[in-house]
Write a protein that holds these residues in place. Structure first.
Motif, PDB file in Angstrom:
ATOM      1  N   ASP B  43      19.408  22.392  52.296  1.00 35.96           N
ATOM      2  CA  ASP B  43      19.281  21.447  53.405  1.00 35.96           C
ATOM      3  C   ASP B  43      20.641  20.863  53.742  1.00 35.96           C
ATOM      4  OD1 ASP B  43      17.912  18.736  51.406  1.00 35.96           O
ATOM      5  OD2 ASP B  43      19.980  19.317  51.772  1.00 35.96           O
ATOM      6  N   HIS B  44      20.681  20.119  54.794  1.00 35.36           N
ATOM      7  CA  HIS B  44      21.924  19.618  55.384  1.00 35.36           C
ATOM      8  C   HIS B  44      22.780  18.873  54.363  1.00 35.36           C
ATOM      9  CE1 HIS B  44      24.496  17.307  58.082  1.00 35.36           C
ATOM     10  NE2 HIS B  44      23.991  16.202  57.617  1.00 35.36           N
ATOM     11  N   TYR B  45      22.128  18.115  53.512  1.00 42.93           N
ATOM     12  CA  TYR B  45      22.877  17.280  52.578  1.00 42.93           C
ATOM     13  C   TYR B  45      23.593  18.135  51.533  1.00 42.93           C
ATOM     14  CZ  TYR B  45      23.578  13.940  48.812  1.00 42.93           C
ATOM     15  OH  TYR B  45      24.105  13.192  47.823  1.00 42.93           O
ATOM     16  N   TRP B  46      22.877  19.067  50.893  1.00 39.70           N
ATOM     17  CA  TRP B  46      23.500  19.897  49.864  1.00 39.70           C
ATOM     18  C   TRP B  46      24.504  20.864  50.470  1.00 39.70           C
ATOM     19  CZ3 TRP B  46      23.394  18.096  45.279  1.00 39.70           C
ATOM     20  CH2 TRP B  46      22.285  17.351  44.839  1.00 39.70           C
ATOM     21  N   TYR B  49      27.682  19.176  50.525  1.00 44.24           N
ATOM     22  CA  TYR B  49      28.318  19.239  49.216  1.00 44.24           C
ATOM     23  C   TYR B  49      28.954  20.601  48.980  1.00 44.24           C
ATOM     24  CZ  TYR B  49      27.094  14.831  47.072  1.00 44.24           C
ATOM     25  OH  TYR B  49      27.035  13.505  46.744  1.00 44.24           O
ATOM     26  N   LEU B  52      32.142  20.783  50.635  1.00 48.31           N
ATOM     27  CA  LEU B  52      33.113  19.988  49.871  1.00 48.31           C
ATOM     28  C   LEU B  52      33.618  20.759  48.663  1.00 48.31           C
ATOM     29  CD1 LEU B  52      34.225  17.174  50.172  1.00 48.31           C
ATOM     30  CD2 LEU B  52      32.498  16.366  48.594  1.00 48.31           C
ATOM     31  N   TYR B 289      24.342  14.683  41.089  1.00 44.16           N
ATOM     32  CA  TYR B 289      23.117  14.651  40.292  1.00 44.16           C
ATOM     33  C   TYR B 289      22.906  13.296  39.661  1.00 44.16           C
ATOM     34  CZ  TYR B 289      21.977  19.597  40.472  1.00 44.16           C
ATOM     35  OH  TYR B 289      21.626  20.847  40.880  1.00 44.16           O
TER      36      TYR B 289
ATOM     37  N   VAL C  17      20.208  18.064  32.873  1.00 43.93           N
ATOM     38  CA  VAL C  17      20.876  17.467  34.028  1.00 43.93           C
ATOM     39  C   VAL C  17      20.509  18.219  35.291  1.00 43.93           C
ATOM     40  CG1 VAL C  17      23.110  17.016  35.088  1.00 43.93           C
ATOM     41  CG2 VAL C  17      22.779  16.536  32.683  1.00 43.93           C
ATOM     42  N   GLY C  21      18.351  16.831  38.468  1.00 50.08           N
ATOM     43  CA  GLY C  21      18.875  16.846  39.820  1.00 50.08           C
ATOM     44  C   GLY C  21      17.981  17.608  40.764  1.00 50.08           C
ATOM     45  N   LYS C  28      13.092  13.655  47.102  1.00 49.32           N
ATOM     46  CA  LYS C  28      13.939  12.810  47.943  1.00 49.32           C
ATOM     47  C   LYS C  28      13.161  12.076  49.002  1.00 49.32           C
ATOM     48  CE  LYS C  28      15.522  16.290  51.243  1.00 49.32           C
ATOM     49  NZ  LYS C  28      15.113  17.593  50.751  1.00 49.32           N
ATOM     50  N   SER C 105      25.808  10.524  54.661  1.00 50.31           N
ATOM     51  CA  SER C 105      25.221  11.844  54.976  1.00 50.31           C
ATOM     52  C   SER C 105      23.853  11.980  54.357  1.00 50.31           C
ATOM     53  CB  SER C 105      26.078  12.966  54.404  1.00 50.31           C
ATOM     54  OG  SER C 105      27.360  12.899  54.862  1.00 50.31           O
ATOM     55  N   GLN C 106      23.730  11.522  53.121  1.00 46.51           N
ATOM     56  CA  GLN C 106      22.448  11.673  52.442  1.00 46.51           C
ATOM     57  C   GLN C 106      21.355  10.915  53.178  1.00 46.51           C
ATOM     58  OE1 GLN C 106      22.442  10.219  48.451  1.00 46.51           O
ATOM     59  NE2 GLN C 106      20.249  10.520  48.228  1.00 46.51           N
ATOM     60  N   SER C 109      20.397  12.396  56.496  1.00 47.69           N
ATOM     61  CA  SER C 109      19.568  13.591  56.363  1.00 47.69           C
ATOM     62  C   SER C 109      18.162  13.225  55.927  1.00 47.69           C
ATOM     63  CB  SER C 109      20.188  14.561  55.362  1.00 47.69           C
ATOM     64  OG  SER C 109      19.979  14.099  54.047  1.00 47.69           O
TER      65      SER C 109
END
Lengths: 292, 353, 432
Positions: B43-46, B49, B52, B289, C17, C21, C28, C105-106, C109
């Motif tokens: 999705d847009h958010y990951w 990342y 980045l 995370y 971890v 995540g 979310k 950004s988070q 979205s």
């Protein structure tokens, strides 16, 4: 003229605190050749523990100071045992990285325990101003800082010259193998160096908090100036720390007042680079001669 | 998983080939497939990342060349990211030249400054050099904050959104394709560098610089060149990032970023270009995370424990440091070494060694 | 520990971890709706917010964040905004721009409709995205560049801009010293937040031909004292020191001034004229004059009933919580008023543009601690005036009614509100 005197006293005081902060740094490097990026946090933790003991628990200030120093010693030993011991023999850079990460972890711990709101400065430090030469008013806590720093340094110097442990530390710093042959426990010396660094950090932190007017997380940003101090003085010289600290402290105050603040922030680092080009081992550092 | 089980090369070409067995090529093809499919699944958010990570990889590869392969520690990489960013912003916004010129300008300016700040490497080594780069970063910081000419008097400079043909690069998705190609080229270039004489000279300098001097490697010249390459790559990454974010502010080029990049190459594994990429991915994803875990805890405990909400930033910061310390205690030679061990395990199985 | 056991442990913890995540990836959507909606017909109003709880401005950021969070709880308890419950996702970003960008950004979205920001630096950095995403953004930064809709159409802030506060302070100094040339030293935070009002202050002096000298001195982070800068200000001959900074460094400055036996009058703009300053500076705070678009909620201020009613359950009150708490509360209230206007005009799912229009409709929004907040399509700063308060015996006392001066938001206004009569004197050093 009075402005000059004021700046000189302030510069000396700041320099004294810087030297104390740098002392821990140099002690660790001298004994173990590790650069401890977490030294700044040692200062902060020392200041907060003393605040906690003095204000939150209500202990009288000499006891609070002892508690702070004890916490610093404990911190140093724990870090050395748990973390640095495992990294013996690994690359320099890995060790640097661990100290940097440790700095972040300790910052989180301080934030967790005491929160972000700044606490007031230690009350047991003399406040108010002292009048010198008539119209020069100097903050009393600064003079106190210089006095304490002098006492600590004299103590450290005596320790290294006279006491067995001190001489053992110097031996290990000089040549680890030879010291081991003599029966000196290198492990003990390492732990000792870290413990001393923790203690020096605690004292430095309290001084810094009193001069700063508050115990807060941004004490740490002061610690950046430690680098120009140790490079100027020499990474493995205690005398160099004193001289370097005084010089940098004075230099910053003079440039701040006679030029401007921006120049004073850049200048210590320009000095650092210049020293590295001209006299890389600093004023008093031991010159390394490479043998192939 | 099958790597070559022995060394059997009959020509020079096969000796320094990058891949030796069909299975290795198959792995590479798999990676390619994943790279192509991934942006459609995230999705847009990951995806942001991921972009980045790609940008950081470029700078990390540069730093790996300098620190991992030449042994020169640099704590000033963020400063050079900033040099690239400010240069391209000024070129495109004030001179109104097209973006590729801006990025090129950023890269060259950073490389030139890198060579200048690399000069202390001719005089000092090891930790002293690290501290001199620390000072360079402080000086960069100071200039980025206070030199108003750089930002035309404002607080920040803007950099435009680049166009390729008629497509404007205005989404993470579109940037991904550009970045993945660029990063692949940079990684490939980095790996190739160490098949050349220049690369070998750099490794020699890391291992035994005096001996290298003795056999005829011009140590001084190559050290400065290593700085120039590394800082040039950092400037390149910074310039791209400026156009990705459309705005350049000095807060991005601080000590924290420099330390983050060093962490990337150490956690990734010094001495391996792919380690730079692994490290970039790890160091970008772990904080994300941790943030997510924190938000999850926050969501589950809403209205219940204000204590947790107050303490959350502290826990996240602390946890970040702890994760790195623990990782380095277990495997000081980084992710690349972990990967190597995994491959070896399968290669040697069922034997133990 | 055996080697293999160590590696197993490492692999396990890494996969934990990763799992955590990934697990949160799916959850979310839960983050956004953490205040359970009991009205099944109306959708939640998603809001994103970032706070500084651990960084350079955490001392004032923490109470501000509490004000916003408590407002959300209070509003939801009385039914939400036009029947929609507020679902706020928020996080500390430590005053670090990259963190702010990632959180923005988070949250975008995740579908937030409006965003509550904080600092000047990060609001600046987010400008292009905010404009592209059309997300109404209310920051705690009162930099005047954020008030001009031609430059930043989606940025709003409910206070008087730093530049406007600076103009008010300068005008006040000029009026208190008629016919005399007065030197003013401006001490400011070494950041965009600190430098924001400087040029506008100089311009005001020139445009209105005030007989003032103006010199600025940055206060770098991590400084242990400002004695050197004080020396420079003394050499300048300054009679007044205006401070554009947060409470902690300003308190340090006050203490330095006292230990230097300086008689320069200290004046603080809104981020250091607060209770924290008084607490940290101690006796040195006496006599400080503050330009406070949001006034301190001293006991007896009318209109604090909503807040006091809410805080009673927590055994505290508005006066204890302080200025920035109330400021946060009413900042959120203002934003929610804009959203409410949009709901009324455009139904249950207003767009960013419609919320922006809703905000621009806000006229004379009353708060108990400030003048009436007004936004227009031409100017996005909510206040154009600010009163002055002075610290007397450790508490804030009102020194003047709201003062208005002409500025870009109100170019045709005239100076008003400055009472005649001399100022209450300089910061005298009373015995401890």
């Amino acid at each position: 003229m009075s402005r000059f005197i004021l700046l000189t006293v302030n510069g000396l005081a700041n320099g004294a605190i810087l030297s104390l902060a740098a002392l821990g740094f140099v002690l660790i490097y001298k004994a173990t050749e590790v650069i401890n990026f977490a030294q700044g946090q040692f200062l902060v933790i020392g200041a907060f523990v003393v605040y906690n003991a003095n204000v939150t628990w209500g202990l009288p200030w000499p006891v609070a100071m002892l508690v702070g120093i004890g916490a610093g010693i404990l911190l140093g030993i724990v870090v050395e045992r748990l973390i640095l011991r495992r990294l013996v023999g690994e690359s320099n850079l890995a060790v640097i990285m661990v100290t940097i990460a440790l700095d972040a972890a300790l910052f989180g711990m301080v934030l967790f325990t005491w929160g972000a709101e700044p606490k007031p400065a230690p009350k047991f430090v003399p406040h108010g101003s002292v009048h010198l030469f008539g119209d020069v008013a100097v903050a009393a806590d600064r003079l106190w800082a210089v006095a304490v720093a002098v006492v600590v340094f004299v103590g450290v110097a005596l320790f290294f010259q006279r006491s067995r442990h001190g001489v053992a530390m110097r031996a290990v710093a000089d040549d680890q193998q030879a010291a081991m042959v003599q029966g000196i426990s290198v492990n003990r010396v390492f732990a000792f160096a870290w413990a001393l660094a923790g203690a020096a950090g605690a004292v430095g932190g309290v001084l810094l908090a009193s001069v700063n007017g508050g115990t807060s997380l941004d004490l740490e940003s002061f610690a950046i100036l430690v680098f120009p101090v140790v490079i100027l003085g020499g990474l493995d010289s205690v005398l160099g720390t004193v001289v370097g600290g005084v010089i940098i402290g004075l230099l910053v105050e003079y440039t701040k007042s006679y030029m401007n603040v921006n120049a004073s922030q850049m200048l210590p680092f320009v000095v650092l680079v210049a020293i590295l080009i001209v006299k890389p081992y600093g004023l008093f550092g031991q010159v390394r001669i490479e043998r192939v | 998983m099958a790597t070559a089980t022995g060394v059997y090369n009959t020509t020079y070409r096969r000796d320094f080939a990058l891949r030796h067995t069909k299975a290795e090529y198959a792995r590479l093809a798999l990676l390619l497939v994943v790279a192509v499919v991934l942006p459609f699944r995230l999705d847009h958010y990951w995806l942001g990342y991921l972009d980045l990570i790609l940008l950081s990889s470029i700078a990390a590869v540069g730093l790996m060349i300098l620190t991992g392969y030449t042994g020169l520690i640099s704590l000033a990489t963020a400063g050079f990211l900033g040099v690239g960013a400010y240069t391209t912003a000024n070129i495109t916004t004030r001179l109104h030249w097209p973006m590729p010129i801006g990025v090129l300008g950023g890269t060259l300016m950073a490389a030139a400054l890198g060579a200048v700040f690399g000069l202390p490497a001719l005089r000092v080594k090891g930790l002293y050099l690290a501290i001199s780069t620390f000072a360079a970063q402080a000086i960069f910081n100071n200039r980025f904050r206070d030199w108003r000419w750089l930002t035309n008097g404002q607080f920040s400079v803007s950099a435009n959104t680049p166009k390729i043909g008629s497509h404007a690069l205005n989404s993470d998705f579109r940037w991904y394709w550009v970045l993945v190609v660029i990063t692949a080229l940079v990684v490939w270039g980095g790996v190739n560098l160490f098949r050349t004489g220049l690369g070998r000279a750099l490794i020699a300098i890391r291992d035994q610089d005096i001996a290298a001097e003795v056999i005829g490697v011009d140590v001084g010249r190559y050290k400065v060149m290593a700085f120039a390459i590394a800082c040039g790559l950092a400037g390149f990454a910074g310039a791209l990032q400026a156009h990705y974010r459309n705005i350049v502010t000095w807060e991005r080029y601080d000590f924290d970023t420099s330390f983050l990049l060093i962490a990337m190459i150490i956690v990734g594994g010094l001495g391996s270009i792919s380690g730079a990429v692994y490290g970039a991915a790890f160091m970008t994803w772990v904080p994300a995370y941790i943030t997510r875990i924190g938000q999850g805890i926050q969501a589950r405990s809403s209205g219940g424990t204000p204590l947790i909400i107050e303490k959350l930033p502290a826990i996240q910061l602390g946890l970040f440091g702890v994760v790195i310390v623990v990782f380095l205690l277990f495997e000081p030679r980084g992710l690349a070494r972990l990967w190597q061990r995994t491959k070896d395990y399968f290669r040697i199985w069922p034997f133990r060694y | 520990m055996k080697r293999s056991a160590r590696y197993l442990a490492l692999a396990l913890s890494l996969s934990l971890v990763v799992a955590a995540g990934c697990g949160n990836n799916n959850k979310k959507s839960n983050n956004a709706s953490n205040t359970g909606s009991s009205a099944p017909t109306k959708s939640d109003l998603k809001v994103g917010a970032i706070f500084d709880l651990s960084g350079a401005t955490a001392d004032v950021g923490t109470p501000y964040s509490e004000g916003i969070r408590d407002y959300v709880d209070w509003k939801n308890a009385s039914g939400g905004v036009a029947g929609h419950k507020i679902a706020m996702s928020y996080q500390d970003y430590g005053y670090k721009v990259p963190q702010a960008e990632q959180l923005y950004s988070q949250y975008v979205s995740q579908g937030v409709k409006v965003f509550m920001g904080w600092g000047t630096g990060d609001t600046e950095a987010l400008k292009p995205k905010v404009n592209a995403d059309k997300i109404p953004f209310m920051s705690a930064s009162y930099a005047e560049t954020l008030a001009d809709p031609k430059v930043t159409p989606y940025n709003f802030f409910p206070g008087a801009s730093y530049s406007q506060q600076m103009r008010i302070a300068l005008q006040w100094i000029s009026d208190k010293n008629p016919g005399k040339h007065v030197e003013v030293a401006v001490f400011h935070n070494d950041s965009p937040f600190g430098t924001s009002p400087l040029d506008d202050g100089k311009k005001y002096i020139a445009d209105h031909k005030l007989n003032l000298g103006f010199k600025n001195y940055p206060m770098p982070a991590g400084a242990t004292d400002f004695v050197a800068q004080i020396g420079q200000a003394k050499a300048q001959g300054a009679k007044y020191i205006i401070v554009q900074n947060v409470a902690s460094p300003a308190a340090k400055l006050a203490q330095n001034l006292k230990s230097q036996n300086s008689d320069m009058q200290l004046m603080c703009l809104n981020w250091c004229a607060d209770e924290l300053f008084v607490k940290l500076a101690g006796p040195a705070a006496e006599g400080m004059i503050g330009v406070v678009p949001f006034a301190p909620p001293v006991a007896g201020t009318s209109g604090l009933d909503d807040i006091n009613g809410f805080l009673k359950a927590k055994n505290t009150d508005a006066t204890t919580k302080g200025l920035h708490y109330v400021q946060g509360w009413y900042t959120m209230a203002t934003m929610m008023q804009g959203v409410e206007n949009a709901y009324k005009a455009n139904g249950d799912n207003p767009t960013g543009e419609q919320i922006k229009a809703g905000l621009e409709q806000i006229k004379d929004f009353k708060t108990p601690v400030s003048g009436p907040v007004t936004f227009t399509a031409e100017w996005h700063a909510g206040l154009l005036s600010a009163p002055m308060y002075q610290v007397s015996s450790g508490a804030f006392k009102k020194l003047s009614d709201p003062i208005t001066v002409p500025g870009p938001g109100n170019p045709n206004a005239t100076v008003s509100g400055i009472s005649s009569g001399s100022s209450s004197g300089s910061s005298t050093t009373t015995s401890k």
